[in-house]
Design an enzyme around this catalytic site. Sequence first.
Site, PDB file in Angstrom:
ATOM      1  N   HIS A 181    -107.325  10.889  -7.372  1.00  0.00           N
ATOM      2  CA  HIS A 181    -108.231  11.981  -6.995  1.00  0.00           C
ATOM      3  C   HIS A 181    -108.601  12.816  -8.208  1.00  0.00           C
ATOM      4  O   HIS A 181    -107.753  13.128  -9.039  1.00  0.00           O
ATOM      5  CB  HIS A 181    -107.568  12.882  -5.944  1.00  0.00           C
ATOM      6  CG  HIS A 181    -107.269  12.169  -4.662  1.00  0.00           C
ATOM      7  ND1 HIS A 181    -108.183  12.102  -3.632  1.00  0.00           N
ATOM      8  CD2 HIS A 181    -106.190  11.470  -4.264  1.00  0.00           C
ATOM      9  CE1 HIS A 181    -107.654  11.400  -2.642  1.00  0.00           C
ATOM     10  NE2 HIS A 181    -106.446  11.008  -3.003  1.00  0.00           N
ATOM     11  N   ASP A 189    -114.162  15.941  -1.676  1.00  0.00           N
ATOM     12  CA  ASP A 189    -112.703  15.782  -1.761  1.00  0.00           C
ATOM     13  C   ASP A 189    -112.065  16.952  -2.525  1.00  0.00           C
ATOM     14  O   ASP A 189    -112.486  17.281  -3.627  1.00  0.00           O
ATOM     15  CB  ASP A 189    -112.446  14.456  -2.511  1.00  0.00           C
ATOM     16  CG  ASP A 189    -110.972  14.122  -2.675  1.00  0.00           C
ATOM     17  OD1 ASP A 189    -110.136  14.752  -2.000  1.00  0.00           O
ATOM     18  OD2 ASP A 189    -110.672  13.210  -3.471  1.00  0.00           O
ATOM     19  N   HIS A 234    -108.046   6.713   5.701  1.00  0.00           N
ATOM     20  CA  HIS A 234    -109.468   6.581   6.029  1.00  0.00           C
ATOM     21  C   HIS A 234    -109.761   5.452   7.019  1.00  0.00           C
ATOM     22  O   HIS A 234    -110.764   5.486   7.709  1.00  0.00           O
ATOM     23  CB  HIS A 234    -110.293   6.395   4.751  1.00  0.00           C
ATOM     24  CG  HIS A 234    -110.175   7.566   3.837  1.00  0.00           C
ATOM     25  ND1 HIS A 234    -111.140   8.527   3.717  1.00  0.00           N
ATOM     26  CD2 HIS A 234    -109.149   7.979   3.056  1.00  0.00           C
ATOM     27  CE1 HIS A 234    -110.724   9.472   2.883  1.00  0.00           C
ATOM     28  NE2 HIS A 234    -109.521   9.159   2.462  1.00  0.00           N
ATOM     29  N   HIS A 286    -110.792  17.292   2.807  1.00  0.00           N
ATOM     30  CA  HIS A 286    -109.586  16.600   2.330  1.00  0.00           C
ATOM     31  C   HIS A 286    -108.633  17.563   1.641  1.00  0.00           C
ATOM     32  O   HIS A 286    -108.601  17.645   0.421  1.00  0.00           O
ATOM     33  CB  HIS A 286    -109.907  15.469   1.335  1.00  0.00           C
ATOM     34  CG  HIS A 286    -110.786  14.406   1.886  1.00  0.00           C
ATOM     35  ND1 HIS A 286    -111.261  13.374   1.113  1.00  0.00           N
ATOM     36  CD2 HIS A 286    -111.273  14.190   3.116  1.00  0.00           C
ATOM     37  CE1 HIS A 286    -112.008  12.597   1.850  1.00  0.00           C
ATOM     38  NE2 HIS A 286    -112.037  13.071   3.078  1.00  0.00           N
TER      39      HIS A 286
END
Length: 548
Positions: free
Chosen positions: A359, A186, A70, A381
Amino acid sequence: MLEIVALGGLGEFGMNMLAISWAETTIVVDAGVMFPDPELLGVDRIIPDLTYLQQRRAAALILTHGHEDHIGAVPHVLPVVDGPIYGTPLTLALVEPKLEEHGIEGRQLVPMRPRERVTIGPFIVEFIRVTHSMPDCAALAIHTPAGVVVHTGDFKIDQTPIDGEHFDVHRFAQLGAEGVLALFADSTNIDRRGFTGSELDVVEAFEEIFTSVSGKLIVAAFASSIYRMQILVDLAVQFDRKVAFVGRGMLRNSEIAQRLGYLRIPAGVQIRDSEIGNYPAQDVLCLATGSQGEPMSALSRIAIDDHRSVKVGPQDTVVLSARSIPGNEKAIGRVINHLARRGADVIYEGIKHVHVSGHGSEEELKLMLSLVKPRYFVPVHGEYRQLSQHARIAERVFAGRDPKPEILLAENGDLIHLDADGARIAGKAPVGRVLIDDTRTGEVGDEVLRDRRHLAEDGLVVPVVAINKQTGALEGVPEIITRGFVMENSQALLADGARFISDVVEQASVEERTDQGLIKEKLRVELRRFFRKRSGRRPFVLPVIMEI
Ligand SMILES: [Zn+2]
Ligand SMILES: [Zn+2]
């Protein structure tokens, strides 16, 4: 009309970057890198193609959190950004050394706290606290004239966050109740069932390890895993071990995190790696870089007994506290083999629960969808299969809802247009990958490998070396093939080069010589230096090793 385009991160892992435009104003969310396969030699990192931003320029760069996928491309993206960089304090602190390395000065870095807002032209950007595998991560609610766009950044829902900073469920619910135009979420772990679990989940496995290990304990993790550092430092205190950070990234990030109060280490616990020898092995914990088997990292050096202060032997235990990024399995396998050959006990994710993902899994991603209930949903993502799986699951979450949210499966470069008539993909921006060679920092134009300027100016050098797979001995005389590398006396230079290669190989240890990844990297670095010194040029060096 609102135009949103992902310049990276769709159809791939890494290189996350999103551009959002209204009329003349464009803002960029994240500027990530992707790390190349170890096989892609001569390339240190990969960044997204910036043509779209060169045409429009950006009024601000907004960062969700401090992971390399990122923030890694921030120095490369700044030339097309005219305004400040916004991010949480830790994110900005991790960006600072990158700017320094690239000699970038005078850039305004604006720290943002959760629920704070900033106005940039027609946009109001609001930061929202999310939990992830490192502290100080944020999602964004971008209030635009067309409606609110929510970008989750990377997240999981950790209900027992180590720093007490909770995932801001309330704010997401509030935004959902008020009406959200589009959600970008995400997708990394959409193919995992259930919930991901808290960062605290690894404590149990590490307690067992601390209890049973009689020698030195070496834990390899990502340098950004600051929560993991805190857990290990706390256990080290409990079990009377000193802590040494080993490897440049680990040392630097631990300093930054301590300075800002994200990592707390009681006085007298931390030692320098050069002091490790002064303590009995059972009193030492090393936190090292190299969980991905990177050839020049601390753990790779330790594994082949080539580290100046950390040695590993039969009493010692090495823990790989990270997932292996696809593509790195071979390199990691090689490091584990070297460590095992030194007699060390090696523990990794498959053996004990020493890593937890940052995640969210399926249930967390579903919760995000139902909290935010956007009119349009765009999975981001992930590779295409994660994005399409996220879309399928969203279908189920949205079933029966009226009006039913629309799902847009976009790819990098797709121009998503949002206005009163709805949302559609209205064209394609130039996208692609730009390969960066770190030895040429500061010359963005010349860093573009794809336009071949570098190759055209400095040429390509391919050393071909045959090595005996068992003994690591050189087989025959190394050869050097060149393209576009024309020099006076180049015959003599190449003959010297071949001798130089022989010397480099012969001076390497057997373990280096029999490890393709290590010897290639060594030859690349050494030959780059050789040609720069002897010819003043910087050819790309792409070693080819034939194992016989
Ligand atoms: Zn992340
Ligand atoms: Zn990420």
